[in-house]
Design a protein around this motif. Structure first.
Motif, PDB file in Angstrom:
ATOM      1  N   ILE A   1     -13.541   0.660   3.611  1.00 44.71           N
ATOM      2  CA  ILE A   1     -14.279   1.355   2.550  1.00 44.71           C
ATOM      3  C   ILE A   1     -13.322   1.768   1.444  1.00 44.71           C
ATOM      4  O   ILE A   1     -12.499   2.674   1.604  1.00 44.71           O
ATOM      5  N   ALA A   2     -13.431   1.053   0.326  1.00 41.30           N
ATOM      6  CA  ALA A   2     -12.604   1.322  -0.848  1.00 41.30           C
ATOM      7  C   ALA A   2     -13.370   0.832  -2.066  1.00 41.30           C
ATOM      8  O   ALA A   2     -14.341   0.092  -1.951  1.00 41.30           O
TER       9      ALA A   2
ATOM     10  N   VAL B   1      -7.584  -5.262  -0.198  1.00 43.11           N
ATOM     11  CA  VAL B   1      -8.122  -4.229   0.698  1.00 43.11           C
ATOM     12  C   VAL B   1      -8.000  -4.665   2.153  1.00 43.11           C
ATOM     13  O   VAL B   1      -7.796  -3.839   3.050  1.00 43.11           O
ATOM     14  N   TYR B   2      -8.101  -5.958   2.423  1.00 45.88           N
ATOM     15  CA  TYR B   2      -7.973  -6.441   3.796  1.00 45.88           C
ATOM     16  C   TYR B   2      -6.639  -6.037   4.420  1.00 45.88           C
ATOM     17  O   TYR B   2      -6.536  -5.829   5.625  1.00 45.88           O
ATOM     18  N   ALA B   3      -5.598  -5.945   3.602  1.00 52.90           N
ATOM     19  CA  ALA B   3      -4.258  -5.632   4.107  1.00 52.90           C
ATOM     20  C   ALA B   3      -4.002  -4.129   4.222  1.00 52.90           C
ATOM     21  O   ALA B   3      -2.962  -3.718   4.737  1.00 52.90           O
ATOM     22  N   ALA B   4      -4.950  -3.313   3.757  1.00 48.91           N
ATOM     23  CA  ALA B   4      -4.753  -1.850   3.729  1.00 48.91           C
ATOM     24  C   ALA B   4      -5.243  -1.242   5.038  1.00 48.91           C
ATOM     25  O   ALA B   4      -6.369  -0.758   5.132  1.00 48.91           O
ATOM     26  N   ARG B   5      -4.426  -1.259   6.043  1.00 56.52           N
ATOM     27  CA  ARG B   5      -4.833  -0.861   7.393  1.00 56.52           C
ATOM     28  C   ARG B   5      -5.130   0.631   7.534  1.00 56.52           C
ATOM     29  O   ARG B   5      -5.734   1.049   8.525  1.00 56.52           O
ATOM     30  N   THR B   6      -4.718   1.436   6.573  1.00 53.40           N
ATOM     31  CA  THR B   6      -4.957   2.878   6.691  1.00 53.40           C
ATOM     32  C   THR B   6      -6.324   3.306   6.137  1.00 53.40           C
ATOM     33  O   THR B   6      -6.733   4.448   6.328  1.00 53.40           O
TER      34      THR B   6
END
Length: 451
Positions: free
Chosen positions: A324-325, A386-391
């Motif tokens: 969610i971004a 966003v796929y790489a933003a694990r946080t």
């Protein structure tokens, strides 16, 4: 929930009835379909002799069995609902034709179609209308569009069923996103869809290949949200019926094939106030609507992703969102801000093609309005993949998890009513249980010999 028509509406309805009566008298219309959607988004209803519809049903309405808002996919009455059950005798509910939606269907012979209101709180169209009335009370009209994707096959529906929906032949045989050659090969079907939609009164914009084998998309014009939801429901019906007529089949499953892209129903929304786009210039209304939509996305996930299959679509690097971004013109984000000035709008990429449009739009509008009322700020804009933003917080990855969040949501209960939350939580739990009881082909292939 009454949605009582105004004097202006009543006068317009009288004129519509007169126009229809003339078409009936001339023999141009012989049948009128009065329809509504069940919880799955399937159109249900009755066919009327057109003369009888004009004389009686147009003003007095008609009735249908209330079990239709409790059945499962196989049309079996499901126990455990308070709204309708065996103990209460499964009585009728009232269907009230919304004559503003009356259309002549060009793909059916001498047939008209009208969407109906059902004055009960758990009916999908009622749920959406309630949220649109809430928007009006704040001075807004909601406008939107739903981009509907689908897969198409050379097999007829009957043949596909005989093959147990396995090893079907897609209309295209390599990835066709924007590919005009592959699109041309599918024009014998897609052209008929566009032609009939236009002849029926839809403002058709375009069709294009998508990122799957035989995957396509047909888009109709951005409009007021209730009209868009009505058009979405009828568009799916049109596409299935034209598929029947041309000997092919289409599916709106969110993920018909692993290893390929899923089919989405991206929702675009903006608000209009005093005749102008209230989001233009990225106003406070824009920012707070976005903040509310994002804040409530997870707890209303069942209205965007209603089936077991819905959650197979949420894979990284598959064009479906997973975290969610929000971002500007970034297809890896759940919420993508697109357009400029009067065309500025928010695109939510969470819903799949299997979503009920009334419920998906209701959840979207309700969440955004809560953001405006409570001045909910969105998180900082995300730049990059966003796929790489694990946080970042993830969308729910299973129906079971999504139902847990929905059932526990105080926002959902306050917004839609405890009866609606209880009713739909029971509906989605039954969908989950139906899957859990079935032995799948995957299990047999994996365990039959090697366990």
């Amino acid at each position: 929930m009454s949605h009582t028509p105004s004097l202006k509406d009543r006068m317009q309805n009288a004129e519509r009835i007169r126009d229809l009566a003339q078409q009936v008298e001339s023999g141009a219309v012989e049948t009128v379909i009065a329809a509504f959607t069940d919880h799955y988004g399937r159109l249900m209803g009755k066919r009327f002799d057109a003369g009888y519809f004009v004389e009686s049903v147009a003003q007095a309405g008609t009735h249908a069995c209330n079990y239709l808002l409790t059945v499962d996919m196989e049309m079996e009455p499901t126990p455990g609902y308070k709204f309708a059950n065996w103990e209460m005798g499964y009585g009728d509910f009232h269907l009230i034709p919304d004559l503003a939606t009356l259309k002549i269907l060009s793909w059916q012979e001498k047939t008209a179609f009208v969407h109906c209101n059902i004055p009960v709180s758990v009916a999908p169209r009622t749920i959406l209308q309630t949220q649109l009335e809430a928007a009006k009370s704040l001075g807004f009209d909601a406008l939107g569009a739903s981009e509907l994707e689908y897969f198409a096959y050379r097999n007829s529906y009957k043949n596909a069923a005989k093959k147990d929906y396995a090893k079907l032949e897609p209309l295209g045989w390599y990835l066709e996103d924007y590919n005009l050659l592959q699109g041309t090969r599918e024009e014998f079907y897609t052209r008929e869809v566009r032609r009939h939609l236009k002849a029926t009164g839809f403002a058709v914009e375009s069709s294009k290949g998508e990122w799957g084998l035989g995957q396509h998309e047909v888009n109709v014009k951005y409009s007021e949200v209730l009209e868009m939801a009505d058009n979405h429901a009828l568009l799916k019906q049109c596409m299935k019926e034209i598929a029947d007529q041309t000997g092919v089949s289409v599916t709106f499953m969110a993920k018909p094939h692993h290893g390929q892209a899923g089919s989405s129903c991206h929702i675009h929304l903006s608000l209009r106030k005093d005749g102008k786009n209230a989001f233009a210039g990225e106003t406070d209304e824009f920012r707070h609507f976005l903040g509310g939509w994002m804040a409530h996305a997870a707890e209303l996930m069942v209205f965007y992703a209603p089936t077991i299959n819905s959650y197979k679509r949420f894979e990284d690097m598959s064009w479906a969102p997973t975290r969610i971004a929000w971002s500007r013109d970034n297809r890896t984000a759940c919420f993508r801000v697109v357009g400029h000035g009067p065309s500025l709008r928010i695109e939510c990429r969470i819903p799949g093609a299997d979503a009920n449009p009334y419920l998906a739009f209701a959840a979207s509008v309700a969440s955004g309005l809560d953001g405006i009322r409570n001045k909910i700020e969105p998180p900082p804009i995300f730049e990059g993949d966003v796929y790489a933003a694990r946080t970042l917080p993830r969308v729910p990855y299973t129906l079971e998890h999504a139902v847990d969040l929905f059932e526990a949501s105080e926002f959902a209960k306050a917004t839609f009513g405890p009866d609606v939350v209880e009713h739909y939580a029971h509906f989605f739990r039954n969908e989950q249980k139906a899957f859990e009881r079935v032995v799948t082909d995957w299990e047999r292939r994996r365990y039959f010999e090697r366990i």
